[in-house]
Motif scaffolding. Structure first.
Motif, PDB file in Angstrom:
ATOM      1  N   GLY A  65       0.765  -1.236   0.000  1.00 45.34           N
ATOM      2  CA  GLY A  65       0.000   0.000   0.000  1.00 45.34           C
ATOM      3  C   GLY A  65       0.800   1.292   0.000  1.00 45.34           C
ATOM      4  O   GLY A  65       0.226   2.357  -0.123  1.00 45.34           O
ATOM      5  N   THR A  67       2.560   4.226  -1.535  1.00 43.09           N
ATOM      6  CA  THR A  67       2.549   4.756  -2.891  1.00 43.09           C
ATOM      7  C   THR A  67       3.966   5.132  -3.287  1.00 43.09           C
ATOM      8  O   THR A  67       4.825   5.309  -2.413  1.00 43.09           O
ATOM      9  CB  THR A  67       1.690   6.026  -2.961  1.00 43.09           C
ATOM     10  N   ASP A  69       4.987   7.936  -4.135  1.00 40.32           N
ATOM     11  CA  ASP A  69       5.287   9.176  -3.401  1.00 40.32           C
ATOM     12  C   ASP A  69       5.690   8.885  -1.964  1.00 40.32           C
ATOM     13  O   ASP A  69       6.578   9.513  -1.406  1.00 40.32           O
ATOM     14  CB  ASP A  69       4.055  10.093  -3.351  1.00 40.32           C
ATOM     15  N   SER A 850     -12.825   8.038  -6.890  1.00 39.68           N
ATOM     16  CA  SER A 850     -11.547   7.403  -6.563  1.00 39.68           C
ATOM     17  C   SER A 850     -11.756   5.984  -6.041  1.00 39.68           C
ATOM     18  O   SER A 850     -10.810   5.239  -5.864  1.00 39.68           O
ATOM     19  CB  SER A 850     -10.793   8.235  -5.516  1.00 39.68           C
ATOM     20  N   LEU A 866      -5.724   4.590  -9.196  1.00 37.21           N
ATOM     21  CA  LEU A 866      -6.466   5.844  -9.083  1.00 37.21           C
ATOM     22  C   LEU A 866      -5.969   6.694  -7.929  1.00 37.21           C
ATOM     23  O   LEU A 866      -6.265   7.870  -7.847  1.00 37.21           O
ATOM     24  CB  LEU A 866      -7.950   5.550  -8.866  1.00 37.21           C
ATOM     25  N   LEU A 867      -5.257   6.078  -6.995  1.00 30.65           N
ATOM     26  CA  LEU A 867      -4.869   6.805  -5.797  1.00 30.65           C
ATOM     27  C   LEU A 867      -3.487   7.416  -5.914  1.00 30.65           C
ATOM     28  O   LEU A 867      -3.069   8.189  -5.065  1.00 30.65           O
ATOM     29  CB  LEU A 867      -4.903   5.876  -4.580  1.00 30.65           C
ATOM     30  N   SER A 868      -2.729   7.067  -6.978  1.00 29.65           N
ATOM     31  CA  SER A 868      -1.353   7.539  -7.017  1.00 29.65           C
ATOM     32  C   SER A 868      -1.248   8.939  -7.612  1.00 29.65           C
ATOM     33  O   SER A 868      -0.295   9.631  -7.360  1.00 29.65           O
ATOM     34  CB  SER A 868      -0.475   6.553  -7.776  1.00 29.65           C
ATOM     35  N   GLY A 869      -2.205   9.363  -8.394  1.00 31.97           N
ATOM     36  CA  GLY A 869      -2.141  10.699  -8.985  1.00 31.97           C
ATOM     37  C   GLY A 869      -2.496  11.750  -7.963  1.00 31.97           C
ATOM     38  O   GLY A 869      -3.001  11.434  -6.900  1.00 31.97           O
ATOM     39  N   PRO A 870      -2.213  13.005  -8.258  1.00 31.50           N
ATOM     40  CA  PRO A 870      -2.523  14.057  -7.294  1.00 31.50           C
ATOM     41  C   PRO A 870      -4.026  14.311  -7.175  1.00 31.50           C
ATOM     42  O   PRO A 870      -4.501  14.702  -6.142  1.00 31.50           O
ATOM     43  CB  PRO A 870      -1.813  15.283  -7.854  1.00 31.50           C
ATOM     44  N   ALA A 871      -4.785  14.098  -8.217  1.00 31.19           N
ATOM     45  CA  ALA A 871      -6.207  14.375  -8.157  1.00 31.19           C
ATOM     46  C   ALA A 871      -6.915  13.637  -9.279  1.00 31.19           C
ATOM     47  O   ALA A 871      -6.319  13.320 -10.295  1.00 31.19           O
ATOM     48  CB  ALA A 871      -6.468  15.863  -8.300  1.00 31.19           C
ATOM     49  N   ILE A 872      -8.171  13.365  -9.078  1.00 31.45           N
ATOM     50  CA  ILE A 872      -8.945  12.688 -10.104  1.00 31.45           C
ATOM     51  C   ILE A 872     -10.037  13.618 -10.589  1.00 31.45           C
ATOM     52  O   ILE A 872     -10.943  13.960  -9.848  1.00 31.45           O
ATOM     53  CB  ILE A 872      -9.571  11.420  -9.538  1.00 31.45           C
TER      54      ILE A 872
ATOM     55  N   GLY B  45     -13.333  18.985 -10.207  1.00 32.39           N
ATOM     56  CA  GLY B  45     -13.261  17.546  -9.938  1.00 32.39           C
ATOM     57  C   GLY B  45     -12.390  17.184  -8.756  1.00 32.39           C
ATOM     58  O   GLY B  45     -12.318  16.026  -8.377  1.00 32.39           O
ATOM     59  N   THR B  46     -11.698  18.152  -8.155  1.00 32.63           N
ATOM     60  CA  THR B  46     -10.915  17.816  -6.968  1.00 32.63           C
ATOM     61  C   THR B  46     -11.851  17.707  -5.767  1.00 32.63           C
ATOM     62  O   THR B  46     -12.997  18.149  -5.799  1.00 32.63           O
ATOM     63  CB  THR B  46      -9.832  18.872  -6.667  1.00 32.63           C
ATOM     64  N   GLN B  47     -11.325  17.069  -4.715  1.00 32.02           N
ATOM     65  CA  GLN B  47     -12.147  16.842  -3.529  1.00 32.02           C
ATOM     66  C   GLN B  47     -11.591  17.636  -2.354  1.00 32.02           C
ATOM     67  O   GLN B  47     -10.389  17.625  -2.115  1.00 32.02           O
ATOM     68  CB  GLN B  47     -12.139  15.356  -3.154  1.00 32.02           C
ATOM     69  N   ARG B  64      -7.516  14.273  -0.089  1.00 25.23           N
ATOM     70  CA  ARG B  64      -6.650  13.125  -0.349  1.00 25.23           C
ATOM     71  C   ARG B  64      -5.596  12.999   0.741  1.00 25.23           C
ATOM     72  O   ARG B  64      -4.885  13.944   1.058  1.00 25.23           O
ATOM     73  CB  ARG B  64      -5.962  13.288  -1.699  1.00 25.23           C
ATOM     74  N   GLY B  69      -2.865   7.866  -0.453  1.00 27.53           N
ATOM     75  CA  GLY B  69      -3.490   8.157  -1.735  1.00 27.53           C
ATOM     76  C   GLY B  69      -5.008   8.117  -1.678  1.00 27.53           C
ATOM     77  O   GLY B  69      -5.670   8.503  -2.633  1.00 27.53           O
ATOM     78  N   ALA B  70      -5.588   7.639  -0.589  1.00 29.67           N
ATOM     79  CA  ALA B  70      -7.044   7.508  -0.530  1.00 29.67           C
ATOM     80  C   ALA B  70      -7.697   8.850  -0.173  1.00 29.67           C
ATOM     81  O   ALA B  70      -7.118   9.663   0.549  1.00 29.67           O
ATOM     82  CB  ALA B  70      -7.433   6.448   0.494  1.00 29.67           C
ATOM     83  N   TYR B  71      -8.912   9.034  -0.689  1.00 26.03           N
ATOM     84  CA  TYR B  71      -9.623  10.305  -0.480  1.00 26.03           C
ATOM     85  C   TYR B  71     -10.486  10.185   0.781  1.00 26.03           C
ATOM     86  O   TYR B  71     -11.676   9.926   0.712  1.00 26.03           O
ATOM     87  CB  TYR B  71     -10.457  10.630  -1.713  1.00 26.03           C
TER      88      TYR B  71
END
Ligand SMILES: Cc1cc2nc3c(=O)[nH]c(=O)nc-3n(C[C@H](O)[C@H](O)[C@H](O)COP(=O)(O)OP(=O)(O)OC[C@H]3O[C@@H](n4cnc5c(N)ncnc54)[C@H](O)[C@@H]3O)c2cc1C
Ligand code: SF4
Ligand code: FES
Lengths: 883, 127
Positions: A65, A67, A69, A850, A866-872, B45-47, B64, B69-71
């Motif tokens: 788990g 990342t 980063d 996410s 989906l969790l590795s990028g800065p934003a979705i 689209g950001t949270q 986030r 990495g989880a929101y």
């Protein structure tokens, strides 16, 4: 080759070029900054990988788990702060030593005064036919790991070539990805460099038991490929073959000395850029550090600690300017690197392995002391000199002693060696503590920190926690293997200095949990805010509290709710704000932000109809299902906004909350008992159901697990539970304070041959006494160890009523039973309580983008990419939002 | 927040977040519970994770959790850390418990880590 003459000024150089930004390269930059060289010099770094330096040692933690980063070891803003120019993704392509320039692949040419090579190693791939087929990987970079993970999606089996340290880590990763995993090792045992034959055998057995296929004493002969050219399997040198979809080579590393060779620098016979004790190459303007260098002792070190030391050595030398005529080197420059300790301790696939010093017993006339218990997977060997000096050792299965034994290497330990290898309880005295270490013993190998330095951090720098000591000395911030000894040392030192160790619950309360429990009970306080404002620490009053005391107080309030007249529903009013997210949403938060759902299945008995409902709910909501160890079914992957709909179906079918999310009673597991089993002497299922229904919803300092076995064969494993019951011909035996998990403890027998009602009365008292006196997050096993008077005292209180509180404890339990309500039914019945179950407050119908899933073995798993990028970004989903 | 003399007869208090595009309404103040957070979706689209402290002040930071990495930061517990400048509210991530300062987004357990912090205001608008 005549080395170019050194410059004549004694000032730090103007331009320093570093080639390679790995762990050692970064440490070098930090050391330059510490020496303030970066204040005046221009520093340019060429970094081949697409990201700045990261923690390669913990690469495998990506699979659990972390990342990419999260693996970074490059502090944000570090480069900017020190004015360092970092060229990410641009490797150095050539060095012109005469012109003193480096040219990169992208065509940048930089002139240097000092060049430092920290190019690391590359994985060695043996020349087996087929080694370049699709599906062949190495294990060194984040990119490797990403590629392996992606390729493993469609794969069922994998082979790891190499059974050394890294090979086993890679094998663990493949296994974790769900592949049948083979390990092929040419040597006759696993980890041949670190452990001896006995240790290798213990390791092999344990790893085999974990379901990996170990092939030792054989080599890979050829990689089979399918028609499309992808890996299909591997033929081994003994004529056998294994089927596999992917191959990971982990057969050692080779120093990356190509750039240095082309530039005409001296390299060792077996590779590695030759350096002296100051880490200078054959050209005094060029240094080499880390895994690419061959140290002054002729060895190439594949570990990070020697690399760090080389980084510090080189930085100190550069800071001091070009060395004046040899003997006059100032003291500050005298840092030299001549060789290092290669001790290691790690957890491979959950098996502890440690080796230190002369682990293989190579010294002349040395003796061994060996303890081996193959049943328990334990193997411990110490190598000693004739006079008792500890030379080294190997520990497999239980590596607790490593933190103390390694620093003792080279000295005569204060107790005889055989006592050091015997397990506790086998006649061995108490384990050796850090008090036995001399002041100059190095307790943290990664950062070369001595016991004296740790003591100094406490004594002179007023550190009061391990974390502060870590910040102050760096000890513990490398591989982490010294954590245990460090903690003991810091505590000893604090105690010795008479620092009152603050026993308060947290920064908000100076009281312990037990004291708070009594305050709440006696003063009938039913609100957290009141408790904080009246009984909190001065500075915390009228504040917001913290994440430690809030759930702890919430648990006390819930346990005492019937007694103090508070509402037991955990989500209402202020209580709702105190709960951990699991309690808040009555479900278990999982790593990607989704939740899992566990309905109660009392005693593990379930009708076919209910089982079908579980299956249907899981299917309709696309949930991943898994049977738990507590005899129920866990449904994973629910978004927060799906929880009410899922529970509506479950409650409809007669299910209740299983409290898997709470510090509360989990399950009472049972075997089928006398109803079906020919050995059974009591109806263990009936008893388990009675107990589970009685204690369901009971909030406690930590989770509670229980089990009932129908006879002494103990199929329900009751002796590993917080309370366990085993049927006898005359009734029930009650065992308490057992534990499974990471620190197993066999439960103790509290009372024998009890009738049904006697049993229940004792369990009532036992649980309430625990809830009243245990610390926050203290399991019954730890609580008992801490309880003054131990088991005898517990028996006196619970069975003999020595404190005269038995009636009160029973009353409290009776109140709990009378007030129990199913939390999920109560939640569904109330629209206000349901309102919180949305992903977004401003877009109630929109699911969290996410939280997505990808297929895995016919079910789903979280899509972590989906969790590795800065934003979705989400498009067109805001329509439902309030204006 | 001030009440003007000519305030419309019926008003509600609304929480708004400042984004690059201006102030963005999130929800009515009454929806927030002191000590808890909610997640909000911003136009790009950001949270964001929006919180209410014990004394009624609202905060917003990125949702986030940089460590996993989880929101999920909106689902953490709010607390406050006494400091020389007075007590500073924070949220503890529900996954690995790192704490983030609600006003600045800075991680209190790791100097190198921060999440975005947003300006928040409570506006009085016609119901
Ligand atoms: C899975 C794994 C587990 C490990 N576990 C441990 C452990 O438990 N304990 C331990 O002590 N060690 C461990 N190691 C070893 C440890 O990671 C290495 O000793 C350490 O990374 C060496 O650091 P380095 O900077 O010398 O090399 P590296 O970290 O390899 O860095 C060298 C960098 O230089 C770059 N480079 C190479 N050539 C060029 C060029 N021409 N231009 C620009 N850049 C270039 C490379 O791409 C690389 O990024 C482990 C290694 C792995 C792979
Ligand atoms: S514990 Fe005894 S009664 Fe229960 S299943 Fe095992 S053998 Fe049968
Ligand atoms: S020995 Fe590795 S961190 Fe201390």
């Amino acid at each position: 080759m005549a080395p170019t003459t050194t410059a004549t000024t004694a000032h730090p150089p103007r331009t320093i070029v570093l080639v390679g930004h790995g762990m050692v390269g970064q440490r070098f930059l930090e050391a330059l900054a510490e020496h303030r060289v970066t204040d005046s010099a221009r520093v340019v770094v060429f970094c081949e990988e697409p990201r700045p330096a990261y923690d390669r040692m913990h690469l495998t933690s990506y699979f659990s788990g972390t990342t990419p980063d999260g693996l970074s070891v490059t502090p944000a803003g570090f480069m900017a702060e020190h004015g360092i120019e970092l060229h990410v993704g641009d490797p150095a392509a050539a060095v012109d030593r005469a012109a003193r320039t480096v040219t990169s692949a992208a065509g940048r040419t930089v002139a240097y005064d000092v060049l430092v090579l920290a190019t690391g190693s590359y994985p060695f791939v043996p020349p087996v036919p087929g080694k370049d087929a699709r599906g062949c990987f190495v294990y060194r970079t984040i990119e490797d790991v990403l590629a392996i993970e992606a390729y493993a999606q469609g794969a069922t089996a994998g082979v790891v070539v190499g059974g050394g340290l890294l090979g086993l880590e890679a094998a663990g990763a493949l296994k974790g990805l769900g592949l049948r995993t083979h390990i092929v090792e040419f040597a006759p045992r696993l980890m041949p460099v670190q452990v001896d034959e006995g240790g290798g055998a213990a390791l092999r057995r344990t790893i085999g038991d974990l379901g990996l296929d170990v092939h030792t004493g054989v080599a890979g002969k050829e990689i089979r490929t399918d028609a499309a050219g992808a890996v299909a399997g591997m033929e081994l040198s003994d004529g056998s073959a294994v089927a596999a979809d992917l191959v990971v080579f982990s057969a050692g590393v080779r120093p990356r000395d190509g750039l240095a060779r082309e530039a005409g620098l001296d390299v060792g016979e077996r590779g590695g850029i030759a350096v002296d004790e100051r880490c200078r190459t054959s050209d005094p303007a060029v240094y080499a550090i880390g895994e690419c260098a061959q140290a002054a002792d002729g060895r190439v070190y594949g570990l990070v600690a020697p690399g760090y030391e080389m980084a510090e050595t080189a930085a100190a030398a550069i800071a001091a300017g070009p060395a004046p005529a040899p003997p006059a080197a100032p003291a500050a420059v005298a840092k030299t690197f001549t060789g290092a300790d290669t001790s290691t301790k790690l957890k491979l696939l959950g098996v502890g392995v440690a080796s230190f010093g002369d682990a293989l017993g190579a010294a002349d006339g040395c003796l061994d002391v060996v303890y081996s218990d193959s049943r328990a997977g334990l193997y411990k060997k110490l190598v000693v000199d004739r006079d008792g000096t500890l030379l080294g050792g190997v520990l497999v299965g239980d590596t607790d002693a490593y933190g103390v034994l390694r620093p003792l290497t080279g000295s005569v330990p204060p107790v005889p060696p055989e006592q050091l290898v015997l397990p506790p309880g086998a006649g061995a005295p108490a384990a050796l503590g850090p008090a036995a270490l001399p002041d100059d013993a190095v307790v943290c190998n990664c950062h070369n920190v001595t016991k004296a330095a740790v003591r100094g951090a406490v004594a002179d720098h007023d550190c009061t926690t391990v974390r502060e000591v870590e910040k102050c000395t760096r000890a513990g911030s490398g591989c982490g293997s010294c954590e245990k000894v460090l903690t003991a040392l810091v505590n000893d030192e604090l105690a010795a200095r008479g620092v009152a160790v603050d026993t308060g619950l947290c920064r908000c309360f100076a009281h312990t949990r037990t004291e708070l429990y009594e305050i709440v009970r006696v003063k009938r306080i039913s609100s957290y805010v009141r408790l904080l404002d009246e009984h909190g620490r001065e500075e915390a009053r009228s504040g917001d509290g913290c994440e430690v005391c809030k759930p702890a107080v919430a648990s006390i309030l819930a346990s005492l709710a019937p007694v103090i007249g508070a509402d037991g529903y955990v989500l209402d009013g202020e209580q709702g704000a105190l709960q951990d997210t699991n309690d808040h949403f009555l479900a278990n938060l999982q790593r990607n932000g989704s939740y899992s759902v566990v309905p109660r299945v009392p005693g593990g008995e379930i009708t076919p109809e209910k089982l079908i409902v579980l299956g249907e709910v899981a299917r309709d909501f696309g949930l991943y299902t898994k049977i738990t160890g507590g005899q129920r079914v866990d449904l994973f992957g629910a978004r927060v906004d799906q929880l009410p709909a899922i529970w509506a179906r479950l409650v409809d079918a007669g299910f209740e909350s299983g409290h898997a999310y709470g510090k509360a009673l989990r399950t009472v597991k049972s075997c089928v008992g006398s109803t079906w089993c020919r050995y059974g002497v009591q109806d263990s299922v009936r008893m388990a159901i009675d107990l589970e229904l009685r204690y369901r919803g009971l909030r406690s300092p930590h989770k509670l697990k229980a089990a009932v076995s129908g006879c002494s064969r103990e199929c329900a494993e009751a002796q590993s539970k917080d309370f366990g019951i085993i049927a006898t011909a005359a009734g029930w035996n009650l065992y308490v304070c057992g534990n499974g998990g990471a620190t197993p403890r066999h439960a103790d027998l509290l009372a024998q041959d009890l009738a049904d009602d006697e049993l229940i009365r004792l369990v009532d008292r036992f649980l309430m006494f625990y809830i009243r006196t245990a610390d926050r997050l203290e399991r019954t096993s730890v609580w008992l160890e801490r309880l003054e008077g131990g088991l005898g005292h517990l028996r006196d209180v619970v069975v003999g009523d020595s404190l005269g509180i038995a009636a009160e404890l029973e009353e409290q339990m009776a109140a709990h039973v009378a007030h129990y309500r199913d939390e999920w039914a109560a939640t569904l019945a109330d629209p206000e309580r349901l309102a919180r179950f949305v992903s977004f407050v401003n877009a109630p119908g929109v699911p969290d983008p996410s939280v997505r899933f990808v297929p895995e073995r016919d079910q789903v798993k979280p899509d972590l990419t989906l969790l590795s990028g800065p934003a979705i970004p989400v498009r067109g989903t805001l329509e439902g939002a309030p204006a | 927040m001030t009440t003007t003399a000519y305030a419309p007869a019926r008003t509600v208090l609304r929480v708004e977040i400042r984004t690059a595009a201006g102030w963005h309404p999130v929800c009515d103040l009454g929806v927030l519970t002191p000590g808890r957070g909610v997640a909000a979706l911003l136009p790009d689209g950001t949270q964001a994770a929006v919180f209410l402290g014990r004394t009624g002040d609202a905060y917003a930071i990125g949702n986030r959790d940089p460590f996993t990495g989880a929101y999920v930061l909106s689902r953490g517990l709010v607390g406050s850390a006494p400091s020389p400048q007075g007590s500073r509210p924070f949220v503890a991530s529900p996954l690995l418990k790192q704490r983030f300062d609600l006003a600045t987004g800075r991680c209190l357990d790791d100097d190198e880590v921060a999440v975005p912090a947003y300006q928040v205001r409570i506006a009085e608008v016609a119901a």
